[in-house]
Design an enzyme around this catalytic site. Structure first.
Site, PDB file in Angstrom:
ATOM      1  N   ASN A  86      76.172  49.159  42.784  1.00 19.91           N
ATOM      2  CA  ASN A  86      75.347  48.040  43.222  1.00 19.91           C
ATOM      3  C   ASN A  86      74.037  48.668  43.694  1.00 19.91           C
ATOM      4  O   ASN A  86      73.953  49.178  44.802  1.00 19.91           O
ATOM      5  CB  ASN A  86      76.029  47.264  44.358  1.00 19.91           C
ATOM      6  CG  ASN A  86      77.343  46.647  43.925  1.00 19.91           C
ATOM      7  OD1 ASN A  86      77.488  46.232  42.791  1.00 19.91           O
ATOM      8  ND2 ASN A  86      78.298  46.594  44.821  1.00 19.91           N
ATOM      9  N   HIS A  99      76.040  54.853  46.540  1.00 18.65           N
ATOM     10  CA  HIS A  99      77.472  55.113  46.394  1.00 18.65           C
ATOM     11  C   HIS A  99      77.969  54.471  45.106  1.00 18.65           C
ATOM     12  O   HIS A  99      77.470  53.453  44.663  1.00 18.65           O
ATOM     13  CB  HIS A  99      78.277  54.630  47.607  1.00 18.65           C
ATOM     14  CG  HIS A  99      78.097  53.185  47.947  1.00 18.65           C
ATOM     15  ND1 HIS A  99      76.951  52.676  48.521  1.00 18.65           N
ATOM     16  CD2 HIS A  99      78.931  52.129  47.807  1.00 18.65           C
ATOM     17  CE1 HIS A  99      77.086  51.372  48.726  1.00 18.65           C
ATOM     18  NE2 HIS A  99      78.282  51.013  48.286  1.00 18.65           N
ATOM     19  N   HIS A 101      81.341  53.038  43.182  1.00 18.84           N
ATOM     20  CA  HIS A 101      82.699  52.522  43.367  1.00 18.84           C
ATOM     21  C   HIS A 101      83.555  52.926  42.175  1.00 18.84           C
ATOM     22  O   HIS A 101      83.119  52.798  41.031  1.00 18.84           O
ATOM     23  CB  HIS A 101      82.698  50.988  43.433  1.00 18.84           C
ATOM     24  CG  HIS A 101      81.978  50.411  44.589  1.00 18.84           C
ATOM     25  ND1 HIS A 101      82.630  49.940  45.694  1.00 18.84           N
ATOM     26  CD2 HIS A 101      80.654  50.207  44.808  1.00 18.84           C
ATOM     27  CE1 HIS A 101      81.744  49.458  46.553  1.00 18.84           C
ATOM     28  NE2 HIS A 101      80.535  49.616  46.029  1.00 18.84           N
TER      29      HIS A 101
END
Length: 148
Positions: A86, A99, A101
């Site tokens: 994102n 980050h 996922h």
């Protein structure tokens, strides 16, 4: 105060850490969409992927591939794993720190996934969730040791 991922990287905030090196920390998401939902968090503070150093960008996918092997060895995501970034607030990034996922998937898990998307931040069953995360971390650490 710096962001939560910077605080985790500095050891000031506890986390369910599976792996760490000089560029990344891999930990269990505390609001998982599916069991064994991992986050690959850059140690350097960069809100967007394009702001990561070239060194971190070069190491990201090899580490993600390794963590996929660990997940599968531990019995998670054998039929599929979503890799999701994102990248920015408009893309639903809740923590402005890069980050990735890794979300293990199973066939026919879409209804449960959709319910979890809608309820993941509600404070229901937090103690039970912490217990589950501890069990998953143990399984994943064993699989990581076998990977080495």
């Amino acid at each position: 105060m710096d962001c939560v991922f910077c605080a985790i990287a500095a050891g000031r905030v506890p986390a369910h850490v599976l792996y760490e090196d000089d560029r990344f920390i891999v930990l269990l998401d505390i609001y998982p969409l599916r069991p064994a939902h991992l986050l690959v968090v850059a140690r350097e503070h960069a809100p967007f992927l394009h702001q990561l150093s070239e060194d971190a960008q070069a190491g990201l996918m090899p580490l993600a591939e390794r963590m996929q092997r660990v997940l599968r060895r531990a019995g998670y995501g054998r039929v599929g794993i979503n890799l999701l970034v994102n990248d920015g607030p408009a893309a639903n990034q809740h923590v402005p720190h890069f980050h990735l996922h890794l979300i293990p998937r199973e066939l026919s898990d879409l209804p449960a996934l959709l319910v979890r998307v809608l309820t993941r931040f509600l404070p229901l069953g937090r103690r039970r969730m912490q217990d589950r995360l501890s069990r998953e971390l143990h399984q994943l650490r064993e699989a990581l040791m076998e990977e080495n």
